[in-house]
Design an enzyme around this catalytic site. Structure first.
Site, short mmCIF file in Angstrom:
data_model
loop_
_atom_site.label_atom_id
_atom_site.label_comp_id
_atom_site.label_asym_id
_atom_site.label_seq_id
_atom_site.Cartn_x
_atom_site.Cartn_y
_atom_site.Cartn_z
N SER A 1 -0.87 -0.86 -4.51
CA SER A 1 -2.11 -0.10 -4.55
C SER A 1 -1.90 1.25 -3.88
O SER A 1 -1.36 1.32 -2.77
CB SER A 1 -3.24 -0.85 -3.83
OG SER A 1 -3.53 -2.07 -4.46
N LYS B 1 0.87 -1.17 0.00
CA LYS B 1 0.00 0.00 0.00
C LYS B 1 0.91 1.21 0.00
O LYS B 1 1.79 1.33 0.85
CB LYS B 1 -0.90 0.01 1.24
CG LYS B 1 -2.00 1.08 1.17
CD LYS B 1 -3.01 0.75 0.10
CE LYS B 1 -4.13 1.76 0.06
NZ LYS B 1 -5.17 1.41 -0.93
#
Length: 372
Positions: free
Chosen positions: A233, A164
């Site tokens: 992401s 992330k």
């Protein structure tokens, strides 16, 4: 030999704030909240800059787990790695996958390498470092730390690295400008790709897939440079990278195993079959996974990407030209449908935006099976 046992639990959700399934498993004793190391989820937002379903889901999970762990929600977020991927287009189904880790003795009769998991964080990045070599090299260091945390020595045993990473906002761009620095881009949406790409290149450096001589200008330009196991992401909710390494280790006492393959394009069904077969799941085109040798399908994790040259196997696609729907949403729907058909379920983790994550237009695909 003292080692760790990793558990994997897939839980359906009715919305980004739904924690009932997880709490029911905790209440039944199926999951010990003290052993939760990471939670990966698919939320039904748009996956863009303004997708606040990701932050909402993390807040709901942290609040629910706070009372179970005797911590504040903020402390829970520091203790557990949360990665929420927005966008459940097409047949993709919202869900979370919970990874637990606890100390355990490896049974004397257990053979082979089993699933292991490790976690690490980078430092916070300055806005002008996002999408550039600073993010690449800091990510590489954190991946190595996460491998050590997982007890994985050989890079070949790493099958999926979920990250992330942050993105730019107008405020963050302005803060850089005030210091006399320029960001990689002034577009918040474009910054998501820069951050994903730089993070993926960091994985490739750490695992020796490319050498460390990588530069700012290589991000989003040198698509021949990529990692075959990176999944990144972007989100607005953080300014550092959270790294989760998944692989197999001879010291693991887990009942699970992970394997992977690389999709060369968005319709590469044989690669998905290969990933499923790599963990002993008998599957063929048009046939859902079936247990073989006491193995049970758990989940698939994959990246989806619109081919940057605007075509798939010689035929033009319009994903990059659609001003109504972003290309990442097209890609998630297309690849999600392909994988769901082979996996026999829409509750699979497919994330859009695969810059430097697999070959251009393709992406990594990893499968986890339970050995019973």
């Amino acid at each position: 030999m003292r080692t760790a046992s990793v558990g994997v639990f897939k839980v359906a959700t009715t919305g980004p704030g739904d924690v009932s399934g997880l709490m029911a498993m905790i209440g039944s004793g199926a999951i010990d909240p003290a052993t939760i190391l990471a939670i990966l989820g698919k939320t039904e937002g748009n996956g863009g800059v303004n997708d606040f379903t990701r932050e909402y889901a993390v807040a709901a999970l942290c609040t629910a787990l706070a009372s179970e762990l005797g911590l504040s929600p903020e402390a829970v977020e520091q203790r557990i790695a949360f990665v929420m991927s927005g966008g459940t287009e097409g047949v993709l189904s919202p869900h979370i996958t919970v990874f637990t880790r606890r100390e355990a003795e490896r049974p004397a009769g257990m053979s082979g390498k089993r699933l292991s998991i490790g976690m690490a964080h980078t430092r916070d990045f300055l806005p002008e470092e996002i999408g550039r070599s600073a993010q690449i090299m800091e990510t590489a260091r954190a991946v190595s730390a996460a491998m050590a945390d997982a007890g994985i020595i050989d890079p070949a045993d790493v099958h999926f690295v979920q990250i992330k990473c942050p993105l730019l906002t107008s405020d963050r761009v302005e803060a850089a400008n005030a210091r006399g620095s320029k960001t990689a881009t002034t577009s918040a949406y474009s910054s998501m790709a820069y951050s994903r790409g730089a993070s993926a290149l960091g994985v490739a450096v750490a695992l020796g897939e490319i050498d460390s001589d990588v530069h700012d200008d290589d991000v989003l330009r040198r698509y021949d440079l990529f990692s075959s196991v990176a999944s990144t992401s972007s989100g607005i909710e953080l300014m550092h990278n959270v790294i989760i390494v998944l692989g197999n280790s001879a010291s693991s006492a887990s009942d699970f195993e992970i394997g992977h393959a690389v999709m060369n394009d968005a319709i590469d069904a044989p690669a998905v079959v290969s990933a499923l077969n790599s963990v002993g799941l008998g599957v063929g085109l048009g046939v859902a996974p079936r247990a073989t040798e006491g193995r049970e399908f758990v989940n698939i994790f994959a990246k989806a990407e619109a081919s940057p040259d605007g075509s798939v196997r010689g035929f033009r696609h319009t994903m990059l030209e659609d001003t109504d729907i972003s290309s990442t949403r097209h890609a998630r729907a297309a690849v999600g449908g392909l994988i769901a058909g082979l996996a026999g379920t829409g509750a699979v983790y497919v994330s859009g935006g695969a810059e430097h994550q697999g070959p251009a237009g393709g992406g990594p695909v990893a499968a986890i099976a339970r050995l019973s």
